[in-house]
Design a protein around this motif. Structure first.
Motif, mmCIF file in Angstrom:
data_model
loop_
_atom_site.group_PDB
_atom_site.id
_atom_site.type_symbol
_atom_site.label_atom_id
_atom_site.label_comp_id
_atom_site.label_asym_id
_atom_site.label_seq_id
_atom_site.Cartn_x
_atom_site.Cartn_y
_atom_site.Cartn_z
ATOM 1 N N THR A 128 32.630 -2.432 -102.852
ATOM 2 C CA THR A 128 33.609 -3.501 -102.664
ATOM 3 C C THR A 128 33.015 -4.798 -103.194
ATOM 4 N N SER B 208 36.158 1.029 -92.607
ATOM 5 C CA SER B 208 37.353 0.300 -93.022
ATOM 6 C C SER B 208 38.553 1.236 -93.113
ATOM 7 N N LEU C 38 29.416 7.039 -100.840
ATOM 8 C CA LEU C 38 29.491 6.000 -99.806
ATOM 9 C C LEU C 38 28.160 5.289 -99.708
ATOM 10 N N LEU D 277 38.162 -2.596 -104.229
ATOM 11 C CA LEU D 277 37.569 -1.438 -103.558
ATOM 12 C C LEU D 277 37.523 -0.356 -104.629
ATOM 13 N N HIS E 187 22.670 -2.758 -99.372
ATOM 14 C CA HIS E 187 22.847 -1.418 -98.823
ATOM 15 C C HIS E 187 21.524 -0.765 -98.462
ATOM 16 N N CYS F 253 33.974 6.172 -93.101
ATOM 17 C CA CYS F 253 34.261 4.773 -93.441
ATOM 18 C C CYS F 253 34.649 3.961 -92.216
ATOM 19 N N ARG G 12 25.988 -0.323 -95.323
ATOM 20 C CA ARG G 12 25.782 -1.770 -95.421
ATOM 21 C C ARG G 12 24.448 -2.185 -94.803
ATOM 22 N N ASN H 150 39.674 1.681 -96.754
ATOM 23 C CA ASN H 150 38.776 2.551 -97.513
ATOM 24 C C ASN H 150 39.046 4.009 -97.159
ATOM 25 N N PHE I 38 27.639 1.105 -90.849
ATOM 26 C CA PHE I 38 28.925 0.846 -91.490
ATOM 27 C C PHE I 38 28.844 1.376 -92.915
ATOM 28 N N TRP I 39 29.656 2.389 -93.211
ATOM 29 C CA TRP I 39 29.663 3.037 -94.528
ATOM 30 C C TRP I 39 30.933 2.655 -95.271
ATOM 31 N N GLN I 40 30.804 2.515 -96.584
ATOM 32 C CA GLN I 40 31.945 2.098 -97.395
ATOM 33 C C GLN I 40 31.757 2.504 -98.840
ATOM 34 N N SER I 41 32.851 2.373 -99.592
ATOM 35 C CA SER I 41 32.795 2.484 -101.048
ATOM 36 C C SER I 41 32.321 1.137 -101.586
#
Length: 159
Positions: free
Chosen positions: A36, A132, A22, A10, A115, A130, A25, A135, A31-34
């Motif tokens: 990975t 997660s 961010l 991550l 993304h 996020c 996906r 995250n 769904f937002w994330q760093s």
């Protein structure tokens, strides 16, 4: 069943003033994330995995910036709808957390199959967006990590 290795990274990409990148996906809009990603082979160094995933997902060359191993690991259950990517019987993943300090909100080139959108957000907003827990927790630790080495801050291991 798949062959994905249950070891991932991550990478919290951030600026010195604590804006965090961010990504939304493509396979799960909203769904937002760093950044990975899993290691490609069991002997792939984690820093190499970070550099590869950051470049693939954002177009940012991590070699041009400050990549720091936060020495933080999270072990969690793989979501059932993603388990088909792993060998039969694999239900847990070990995630290694890194930070990537960039000088400013650098341009991002998304991998469209992965993304839909990106956003540079203040750390508080990024943590709240996020999906997660790991995250969000990593981003919430960013102010203390960034404050290390400053007057009144904790001692810092890496710049």
């Amino acid at each position: 069943m798949g062959t994905k290795i249950p070891v991932s990274v991550l990478v919290v990409i951030h600026t010195a003033d604590l804006r965090v990148l961010l990504l939304e996906r493509a396979d799960h809009p909203g769904f937002w994330q760093s950044v990975t990603g899993s290691v490609d082979r069991v002997d792939e160094p984690l820093a190499e995995t970070c550099r590869r995933e950051v470049l693939e997902e954002t177009g940012i060359d991590a070699a041009d910036h400050v990549l720091t191993d936060w020495h933080l690991q999270n072990r969690y259950e793989i979501y059932p709808h993603w388990r088909h990517r792993y060998p039969e019987g694999v239900t847990q993943n070990t995630e290694h957390v890194f930070g990537l300090l960039v000088p400013d909100t650098v341009p991002v080139m998304l991998a469209p199959r992965e993304h839909l959108a990106y956003a540079w957000l203040p750390w508080e907003d990024a943590a709240g967006r996020c999906f997660s827990w790991s995250n969000a927790e990593a981003i919430r630790s960013l102010p203390a990590r960034a404050g290390a080495g400053r007057p009144g801050g904790a001692n810092r291991q890496h710049p």
